[in-house]
Design a protein around this motif. Structure first.
Motif, PDB file in Angstrom:
ATOM      1  N   THR A 193      -6.195   3.005  -5.425  1.00 28.78           N
ATOM      2  CA  THR A 193      -6.697   2.498  -6.712  1.00 28.78           C
ATOM      3  C   THR A 193      -5.812   2.943  -7.868  1.00 28.78           C
ATOM      4  O   THR A 193      -5.834   2.339  -8.924  1.00 28.78           O
ATOM      5  CB  THR A 193      -8.131   2.975  -7.008  1.00 28.78           C
ATOM      6  OG1 THR A 193      -8.177   4.367  -6.770  1.00 28.78           O
ATOM      7  CG2 THR A 193      -9.136   2.269  -6.154  1.00 28.78           C
ATOM      8  N   LYS A 194      -5.037   3.998  -7.689  1.00 23.12           N
ATOM      9  CA  LYS A 194      -4.132   4.397  -8.764  1.00 23.12           C
ATOM     10  C   LYS A 194      -3.085   3.335  -9.023  1.00 23.12           C
ATOM     11  O   LYS A 194      -2.548   3.234 -10.105  1.00 23.12           O
ATOM     12  CB  LYS A 194      -3.397   5.678  -8.374  1.00 23.12           C
ATOM     13  CG  LYS A 194      -4.244   6.892  -8.432  1.00 23.12           C
ATOM     14  CD  LYS A 194      -3.313   8.070  -8.493  1.00 23.12           C
ATOM     15  CE  LYS A 194      -3.914   9.279  -7.878  1.00 23.12           C
ATOM     16  NZ  LYS A 194      -3.072  10.445  -8.065  1.00 23.12           N
ATOM     17  N   ASN A 195      -2.785   2.557  -7.954  1.00 16.37           N
ATOM     18  CA  ASN A 195      -1.860   1.444  -8.108  1.00 16.37           C
ATOM     19  C   ASN A 195      -0.505   1.840  -8.673  1.00 16.37           C
ATOM     20  O   ASN A 195       0.070   1.117  -9.486  1.00 16.37           O
ATOM     21  CB  ASN A 195      -2.487   0.415  -9.040  1.00 16.37           C
ATOM     22  CG  ASN A 195      -2.618  -0.887  -8.309  1.00 16.37           C
ATOM     23  OD1 ASN A 195      -1.823  -1.159  -7.405  1.00 16.37           O
ATOM     24  ND2 ASN A 195      -3.610  -1.680  -8.660  1.00 16.37           N
ATOM     25  N   ARG A 196      -0.013   2.976  -8.274  1.00 17.27           N
ATOM     26  CA  ARG A 196       1.311   3.381  -8.754  1.00 17.27           C
ATOM     27  C   ARG A 196       2.393   2.634  -8.002  1.00 17.27           C
ATOM     28  O   ARG A 196       2.189   2.266  -6.851  1.00 17.27           O
ATOM     29  CB  ARG A 196       1.500   4.879  -8.491  1.00 17.27           C
ATOM     30  CG  ARG A 196       0.672   5.716  -9.389  1.00 17.27           C
ATOM     31  CD  ARG A 196       1.049   7.157  -9.215  1.00 17.27           C
ATOM     32  NE  ARG A 196       0.226   7.973 -10.093  1.00 17.27           N
ATOM     33  CZ  ARG A 196       0.103   9.286  -9.969  1.00 17.27           C
ATOM     34  NH1 ARG A 196       0.740   9.915  -9.011  1.00 17.27           N
ATOM     35  NH2 ARG A 196      -0.640   9.955 -10.804  1.00 17.27           N
ATOM     36  N   GLY A 247     -14.291  11.249   4.136  1.00 14.15           N
ATOM     37  CA  GLY A 247     -13.326  11.781   3.181  1.00 14.15           C
ATOM     38  C   GLY A 247     -11.940  11.197   3.376  1.00 14.15           C
ATOM     39  O   GLY A 247     -11.257  10.857   2.405  1.00 14.15           O
ATOM     40  N   GLU A 248     -11.518  11.043   4.646  1.00 14.98           N
ATOM     41  CA  GLU A 248     -10.198  10.459   4.924  1.00 14.98           C
ATOM     42  C   GLU A 248     -10.087   9.075   4.282  1.00 14.98           C
ATOM     43  O   GLU A 248      -9.081   8.745   3.653  1.00 14.98           O
ATOM     44  CB  GLU A 248      -9.978  10.321   6.434  1.00 14.98           C
ATOM     45  CG  GLU A 248      -9.615  11.621   7.148  1.00 14.98           C
ATOM     46  CD  GLU A 248      -8.249  12.131   6.717  1.00 14.98           C
ATOM     47  OE1 GLU A 248      -7.394  11.315   6.351  1.00 14.98           O
ATOM     48  OE2 GLU A 248      -8.063  13.365   6.749  1.00 14.98           O
ATOM     49  N   TYR A 249     -11.116   8.279   4.479  1.00 15.17           N
ATOM     50  CA  TYR A 249     -11.067   6.922   3.931  1.00 15.17           C
ATOM     51  C   TYR A 249     -11.156   6.944   2.406  1.00 15.17           C
ATOM     52  O   TYR A 249     -10.458   6.208   1.729  1.00 15.17           O
ATOM     53  CB  TYR A 249     -12.185   6.057   4.531  1.00 15.17           C
ATOM     54  CG  TYR A 249     -11.849   5.644   5.938  1.00 15.17           C
ATOM     55  CD1 TYR A 249     -11.037   4.545   6.173  1.00 15.17           C
ATOM     56  CD2 TYR A 249     -12.288   6.376   7.020  1.00 15.17           C
ATOM     57  CE1 TYR A 249     -10.688   4.180   7.456  1.00 15.17           C
ATOM     58  CE2 TYR A 249     -11.955   6.027   8.310  1.00 15.17           C
ATOM     59  CZ  TYR A 249     -11.158   4.927   8.519  1.00 15.17           C
ATOM     60  OH  TYR A 249     -10.800   4.583   9.789  1.00 15.17           O
ATOM     61  N   GLU A 281       0.830  -1.205   0.000  1.00 16.27           N
ATOM     62  CA  GLU A 281       0.000   0.000   0.000  1.00 16.27           C
ATOM     63  C   GLU A 281       0.862   1.252   0.000  1.00 16.27           C
ATOM     64  O   GLU A 281       1.974   1.266   0.537  1.00 16.27           O
ATOM     65  CB  GLU A 281      -0.968  -0.012   1.186  1.00 16.27           C
ATOM     66  CG  GLU A 281      -0.309  -0.052   2.532  1.00 16.27           C
ATOM     67  CD  GLU A 281      -1.021  -1.012   3.475  1.00 16.27           C
ATOM     68  OE1 GLU A 281      -1.077  -2.214   3.155  1.00 16.27           O
ATOM     69  OE2 GLU A 281      -1.500  -0.551   4.513  1.00 16.27           O
ATOM     70  N   SER A 282       0.348   2.297  -0.646  1.00 17.35           N
ATOM     71  CA  SER A 282       1.174   3.496  -0.778  1.00 17.35           C
ATOM     72  C   SER A 282       1.065   4.395   0.452  1.00 17.35           C
ATOM     73  O   SER A 282       1.977   5.161   0.749  1.00 17.35           O
ATOM     74  CB  SER A 282       0.792   4.260  -2.040  1.00 17.35           C
ATOM     75  OG  SER A 282      -0.576   4.552  -2.013  1.00 17.35           O
ATOM     76  N   VAL A 287      -8.675   5.340  -0.499  1.00 12.71           N
ATOM     77  CA  VAL A 287      -9.114   4.497  -1.613  1.00 12.71           C
ATOM     78  C   VAL A 287      -8.612   5.088  -2.926  1.00 12.71           C
ATOM     79  O   VAL A 287      -8.093   4.388  -3.790  1.00 12.71           O
ATOM     80  CB  VAL A 287     -10.658   4.390  -1.637  1.00 12.71           C
ATOM     81  CG1 VAL A 287     -11.116   3.630  -2.870  1.00 12.71           C
ATOM     82  CG2 VAL A 287     -11.157   3.694  -0.397  1.00 12.71           C
ATOM     83  N   PHE A 288      -8.725   6.397  -3.045  1.00 13.40           N
ATOM     84  CA  PHE A 288      -8.267   7.109  -4.241  1.00 13.40           C
ATOM     85  C   PHE A 288      -6.797   6.808  -4.527  1.00 13.40           C
ATOM     86  O   PHE A 288      -6.417   6.419  -5.626  1.00 13.40           O
ATOM     87  CB  PHE A 288      -8.490   8.605  -4.017  1.00 13.40           C
ATOM     88  CG  PHE A 288      -7.825   9.500  -5.020  1.00 13.40           C
ATOM     89  CD1 PHE A 288      -8.285   9.564  -6.331  1.00 13.40           C
ATOM     90  CD2 PHE A 288      -6.740  10.284  -4.660  1.00 13.40           C
ATOM     91  CE1 PHE A 288      -7.671  10.401  -7.245  1.00 13.40           C
ATOM     92  CE2 PHE A 288      -6.124  11.113  -5.568  1.00 13.40           C
ATOM     93  CZ  PHE A 288      -6.587  11.167  -6.867  1.00 13.40           C
TER      94      PHE A 288
END
Ligand code: UDP
Ligand code: MG
Length: 312
Positions: free
Chosen positions: A295-298, A285-287, A174-175, A291-292
């Motif tokens: 989901t980018k999966n960089r 919003g924090e959560y 996880e990032s 997720v945002f």
């Protein structure tokens, strides 16, 4: 011969690095039963740290370094280190010598006894203000209340991990990272040893109060969804209260008529509800933000490795 790796994230530590190298060389020369590897992770320093590392790398082949493409923060710098470490076990320590390398042989002893995660607990938190100690204590209390996994108190990243733990940590990609929680989350055989945290030998702490607050929010949001649950619970209580009050107001109006009054109550209710709503929205919003990012999966970082063999 078993190989012990030492992982050190470095961000603008030019004033401490030479001292650090000297202490490590003494340690490694004394403990000859193991093969040693030091991996310094340069987390985008903008002072002379990188130069010092490359000089050490040229002098002593036990020293390797990984140069991240910019400053990613300590949590990501550690992940980068996990990816490139090659030892049978790994010791994580800070570059500022707040973690005395001299207790590493003791950690290795416990590792040889079969423990997978030998973590050093601070007997005293040297070099930390009253404010930092107090807020850290509250934060751990809160986190322990909120999560089912046992979170270790007064324990930093200074620890020895077996290969099995390193592989486990590598797989957590996880990032938004809170590594201290991950150590607990992965489980395995843990052993606590005590140490006295020293003052920083030179330089200044890289963690502003704001950064620490961010890390705290990271810790909570990445290990529990209880805050979401709590906003639902508060919502249920507030609306039940509102419902009862509604009946009361209605009945009173029927029985005694309804002369215009009650401006203060109206204001109080509106402001209170507005506050509760904003707070719950913030929590959601924090959560959602997390997720945002996920989901980018960089890839979490980009880096160039200097270990005498390959460059990529
Ligand atoms: N660090 C890092 N990246 C950062 C901030 C810190 O790699 O963005 C490293 C730093 O060089 C040190 C360790 O993390 O080796 C701990 O930092 P510091 O001593 O400033 O934190 P403190 O001990 O005050 O909590
Ligand atoms: Mg420090």
């Amino acid at each position: 011969m078993k190989k012990v790796s030492i992982l050190i994230p470095v961000y603008n530590e030019e004033s401490t690095l030479i001292l650090l190298f000297n202490r490590l060389v003494v340690l490694m020369d004394n403990v000859k039963e193991y093969e040693w590897e030091v991996l310094l992770v340069n987390d985008g320093s903008n002072d002379n740290s990188l130069l010092l590392m490359s000089q050490m790398y040229g002098k002593d082949n036990r020293f390797n370094y990984l140069d991240l493409s910019r400053n990613y923060g300590k949590e990501t710098a550690m992940l980068a280190g996990f990816d490139y470490i090659t030892g049978d076990c790994m010791v994580i320590m800070d570059a500022d010598l707040q973690h005395p390398p001299e207790i590493i042989p003791e950690m290795i002893r416990y590792w040889e006894e079969g423990y997978d995660d030998v973590y050093a607990k601070r007997r005293v938190r040297g070099g930390e203000s009253y404010f930092k100690r107090k807020t850290a204590r509250w934060f751990y209390k809160l986190l322990q209340k909120l999560t089912p996994i046992p979170i270790q108190q007064d324990t930093g990243d200074f620890r020895l991990l077996d290969k099995i733990c390193i592989n486990a940590l590598r797989s957590l990609r996880e990032s938004q990272r809170y590594t201290k929680g991950m150590f607990c989350w992965i489980g395995f055989n843990k052993k606590e040893i005590l140490f006295d945290q020293q003052e920083r030998v030179a330089g200044e702490t890289k963690w502003s109060n704001l950064k620490l607050l961010n890390l705290a929010i990271e810790g909570i949001t990445s290990f529990t969804t209880k805050p979401l649950r709590m906003s639902s619970v508060v919502g249920v209580f507030v609306s039940s209260g509102a419902f009862i009050y509604m009946i009361y107001v209605f009945v009173r109006a029927l029985l005694f008529g309804d002369p215009v009054q009650g401006y203060p109550t109206l204001m109080v209710v509106i402001l209170f509800l507005g506050g509760v709503q904003l707070l719950s929205l913030g929590v959601i919003g924090e959560y959602l933000g997390r997720v945002f990012y996920e989901t980018k999966n960089r890839p979490p970082y980009f880096a160039r490795l200097y270990n005498g063999k390959k460059t990529d």
